[in-house]
Scaffold this motif. Structure first.
Motif: not given
Length: 205
Positions: A52-53, A56, A60, A141, A143-147, A150-151
């Motif tokens: 996930g990281m 993410h 980013l 893209t 930051a919310d999309d990346a987070a 990742g989740v």
């Protein structure tokens, strides 16, 4: 007399040991498999977090590249957005193609089609994004999309790991049950004739 009573009196540990059923090979197998699968589950959880990281971080980096390569522009709709009868929510969707006119970053006025949502009318202004080749592109893209990605990646990895471990555990339990049942049948075949009296030529009834 008291000494004789105490001589035959069993301690609690001795009574428990006399009632304890000997452990079978399948019991050891299930214990060992449980420890191994728990360890693998912890490793799988750690790997899911790492996956996930990584997703993410990758998104980013992509967001930074897209933000530097895409520029927001204001575009004017040249006609009303078409109404789609099957759409449930006309105010927020669906996405439709509408011709627009905008002034590019180099000062050139351009006409193209853009994807918009809702029911904008001709003459309305919408915010779009243009790349370095002067084409309209999706927004970069964020930051919310990346987070969120990742989740989702971590959740999918964890779900697959848990599902695989559950399948392995069910396989171990099924194997142990099959072996135990075969053993019980062999032992019953030896005990039943004596228990029923058939071994002595009689009958239990």
């Amino acid at each position: 007399m008291r000494a004789d009573g105490e001589h035959w009196r069993l301690t609690r540990a001795e009574r428990i040991s006399t009632r304890r059923i000997p452990r079978r090979g399948t019991d050891w197998l299930e214990d060992a498999a449980a420890w191994v699968l728990i360890s693998l589950g912890l490793i799988g959880a750690a790997l899911s977090i790492i996956a996930g990281m990584q997703v993410h971080g990758s998104l980013l980096e992509r967001a930074q590249l897209e933000s530097s390569a895409r520029t927001p522009v204001r575009a004017v709709l040249l006609q009303d957005a078409p109404v789609i009868p099957s759409a449930d929510d006309q105010e927020n969707g669906p996405m439709v193609q509408v011709p627009v006119r905008w002034v590019d970053t180099d000062g050139t006025e351009r006409v193209s089609e853009a994807t918009v949502s809702g029911l904008p009318r001709a003459g309305d202004t919408v915010r779009l994004w243009a790349d370095r080749d002067h084409h309209l592109v999706p927004p970069p893209t964020n930051a919310d999309d990346a987070a969120a990605a990742g989740v989702v990646a971590a959740g999918i990895s964890l779900f697959l790991s848990v599902a695989l471990l559950l399948v392995l555990w069910c396989g171990v339990r099924h194997y142990a049950f099959t072996r135990n049942r075969a053993r019980w049948e062999r032992e019953w075949a030896e005990v039943e004739p004596r228990w029923s009296g058939r071994a002595l030529g009689g009958s239990f009834s």
